[in-house]
Design a protein around this motif. Structure first.
Motif, PDB file in Angstrom:
ATOM      1  N   LEU A  24       0.863  -1.071  -0.062  1.00  8.58           N
ATOM      2  CA  LEU A  24      -0.063  -0.041  -0.078  1.00  8.58           C
ATOM      3  C   LEU A  24       0.848   1.301  -0.050  1.00  8.58           C
ATOM      4  O   LEU A  24       0.627   2.217  -0.949  1.00  8.58           O
ATOM      5  CB  LEU A  24      -0.875  -0.113   1.206  1.00  8.58           C
ATOM      6  CG  LEU A  24      -1.885   1.157   1.349  1.00  8.58           C
ATOM      7  CD1 LEU A  24      -3.144   0.602   1.981  1.00  8.58           C
ATOM      8  CD2 LEU A  24      -1.221   2.331   2.392  1.00  8.58           C
ATOM      9  N   LEU A  25       1.993   1.327   0.936  1.00  9.09           N
ATOM     10  CA  LEU A  25       2.660   2.559   0.982  1.00  9.09           C
ATOM     11  C   LEU A  25       3.381   2.826  -0.367  1.00  9.09           C
ATOM     12  O   LEU A  25       3.702   3.666  -0.738  1.00  9.09           O
ATOM     13  CB  LEU A  25       3.654   2.242   2.223  1.00  9.09           C
ATOM     14  CG  LEU A  25       3.301   2.309   3.591  1.00  9.09           C
ATOM     15  CD1 LEU A  25       4.354   1.927   4.480  1.00  9.09           C
ATOM     16  CD2 LEU A  25       2.502   3.665   3.722  1.00  9.09           C
ATOM     17  N   THR A  26       3.903   1.600  -0.979  1.00  2.66           N
ATOM     18  CA  THR A  26       4.737   1.998  -2.306  1.00  2.66           C
ATOM     19  C   THR A  26       4.055   2.694  -3.411  1.00  2.66           C
ATOM     20  O   THR A  26       4.382   3.125  -4.236  1.00  2.66           O
ATOM     21  CB  THR A  26       5.327   0.532  -2.657  1.00  2.66           C
ATOM     22  OG1 THR A  26       4.192  -0.460  -2.916  1.00  2.66           O
ATOM     23  CG2 THR A  26       6.318  -0.047  -1.661  1.00  2.66           C
ATOM     24  N   LEU A  27       2.544   2.482  -3.298  1.00  3.29           N
ATOM     25  CA  LEU A  27       1.870   3.013  -4.451  1.00  3.29           C
ATOM     26  C   LEU A  27       1.268   4.436  -3.722  1.00  3.29           C
ATOM     27  O   LEU A  27       1.322   5.408  -4.697  1.00  3.29           O
ATOM     28  CB  LEU A  27       0.515   2.072  -4.416  1.00  3.29           C
ATOM     29  CG  LEU A  27       0.962   0.798  -5.364  1.00  3.29           C
ATOM     30  CD1 LEU A  27      -0.265   0.057  -5.488  1.00  3.29           C
ATOM     31  CD2 LEU A  27       1.399   0.792  -6.596  1.00  3.29           C
ATOM     32  N   ARG A  28       0.951   4.488  -2.758  1.00  2.00           N
ATOM     33  CA  ARG A  28       0.217   5.715  -2.239  1.00  2.00           C
ATOM     34  C   ARG A  28       1.091   6.787  -1.772  1.00  2.00           C
ATOM     35  O   ARG A  28       0.889   8.027  -2.059  1.00  2.00           O
ATOM     36  CB  ARG A  28      -0.702   5.488  -0.978  1.00  2.00           C
ATOM     37  CG  ARG A  28      -1.743   4.674  -1.232  1.00  2.00           C
ATOM     38  CD  ARG A  28      -2.740   4.588  -0.173  1.00  2.00           C
ATOM     39  NE  ARG A  28      -4.044   3.879  -0.622  1.00  2.00           N
ATOM     40  CZ  ARG A  28      -5.058   3.451   0.163  1.00  2.00           C
ATOM     41  NH1 ARG A  28      -5.227   4.196   1.395  1.00  2.00           N
ATOM     42  NH2 ARG A  28      -6.031   2.676  -0.322  1.00  2.00           N
ATOM     43  N   LEU A  29       2.544   6.485  -1.364  1.00  2.00           N
ATOM     44  CA  LEU A  29       3.129   7.672  -0.902  1.00  2.00           C
ATOM     45  C   LEU A  29       3.766   8.298  -2.050  1.00  2.00           C
ATOM     46  O   LEU A  29       3.855   9.598  -2.116  1.00  2.00           O
ATOM     47  CB  LEU A  29       4.587   7.005  -0.079  1.00  2.00           C
ATOM     48  CG  LEU A  29       4.267   6.875   1.396  1.00  2.00           C
ATOM     49  CD1 LEU A  29       5.685   6.150   2.135  1.00  2.00           C
ATOM     50  CD2 LEU A  29       3.846   8.028   2.131  1.00  2.00           C
TER      51      LEU A  29
END
Length: 257
Positions: A24-29
Motif C-alpha cells: 500500500l505504501l509503495t503505491l500511495r506515498l
C-alpha cells in the motif's frame, strides 16, 4: 513453547501482513495519497475491500488474482511483497534469537520498502529514512545493547561521508552524481550498523550496483546514456548483508583464522 520461540513465530506470522502494508505504501506515498486512514479499494471498480480480499497471500490465491466484483487483475506486486516480507521474517528467525528476531525483521522490512520506492521512482523520502534512523538508534541501544554513542557516530559518519563524496563529485563533474536522499539513507543505516559497518555497506552496495549495471549491459548490449540507477536500493542490500554477517573485515579475519 519458549519465549524465544514466541518471538520467532510472532514475527513470521506478522511478515505477510507487513508486506501487504508495504504494498500500500509503495503505491500511495509516491502518488501523494493518504495512507493512514483511508480504506483500501479495488483500483478498477473502487469497491471497498473486506477481510476476504485483504488476507495476505491466501486471498490472492483464493481469488485467483482477480477482484471478486469486477474480475480485474490484482497487481502481482502485492503477493510478491507479502512473500518477500515472509522470507525476511523467516531469515530473521533462522539467524537470530529472542527479541533480535523482530528487530532484524523490522530492519529488513523497512529496507524493502525503501528499496522498492527508490527502484520504481528514484526517490528516498525523508518520511521513511529519518524515522528509519531513529528506530535504528532506539532498537540497537535498547535491544542490541549498543553503546549510546555508536548509532549517533554511525549516523553522523554515514551522512557526512556520502554527502562529502557527493559534493566533491559535483565540484569535479559539474553535476550531481547521486540523489540528495542517499546520504540521509546511509546516515540512517549507520544508526543500525554503527560506524564499523559503513565501509561494508558501501562495498556491498557497489557490488550490487555493478552487478545490475553489468546485467543491463548484457541484456541491452549497451547502457543508455545518462541512465540513473537506484543507489538507495543497493545501499539497502548492503545494510541487510552487513547486519546479518557483520563487517567484511570481521568475516575476513574469521576466515583467515
Amino acid at each position: 513453547m519458549t519465549i524465544d520461540d514466541l518471538w520467532a513465530v510472532s514475527t513470521v506470522v506478522l511478515g505477510p501482513f507487513i508486506g501487504s502494508f508495504i504494498g500500500l505504501l509503495t503505491l500511495r506515498l509516491p502518488a501523494g495519497r493518504a495512507w493512514a486512514a483511508s480504506r483500501s479499494a479495488c483500483d478498477a471498480c473502487q469497491r471497498p475491500l473486506g477481510v476476504v480480499d485483504l488476507f495476505p497471500l491466501l486471498s490472492y490465491l483464493w481469488l485467483r488474482g482477480r477482484c471478486r466484483t469486477c474480475k480485474a487483475a490484482i497487481p502481482p506486486r502485492y503477493p510478491l511483497l507479502e512473500g518477500a516480507c515472509l522470507l525476511i521474517a523467516l531469515w530473521s528467525a533462522l539467524s537470530q534469537t529472542g527479541p533480535m528476531v523482530p528487530v532484524t525483521a523490522i530492519l529488513g522490512w523497512w529496507l524493502l520498502l525503501i528499496a522498492t520506492i527508490d527502484s520504481e521512482h528514484l526517490w528516498l523520502p525523508d518520511i521513511l529514512t529519518l524515522p528509519f534512523g531513529l528506530a535504528g538508534a532506539v532498537l540497537t541501544i535498547g535491544v542490541a545493547d549498543a553503546a549510546p554513542w555508536t548509532p549517533l557516530l554511525g549516523a553522523a559518519l554515514g551522512y557526512g561521508g556520502l554527502a562529502a563524496i557527493a559534493w566533491l563529485y559535483r565540484r569535479m563533474r559539474g553535476f550531481d552524481g547521486m540523489g540528495g536522499g542517499d546520504p540521509r539513507l546511509l546516515g540512517a543505516i549507520g544508526a543500525w550498523v554503527g560506524w564499523q559497518g559503513l565501509p561494508s555497506v558501501l562495498i556491498w552496495a557497489c557490488l550490487a550496483g555493478l552487478s545490475v549495471a553489468a546485467a543491463q549491459a548484457i541484456v541491452r548490449k549497451r547502457l543508455s546514456p545518462g541512465e540513473q540507477l537506484p543507489f538507495g536500493a543497493f545501499l539497502a542490500v548492503g545494510a541487510w548483508l552487513t547486519w546479518l554477517w557483520g563487517p567484511l573485515h570481521s568475516l575476513l579475519r574469521a576466515g583467515l583464522g
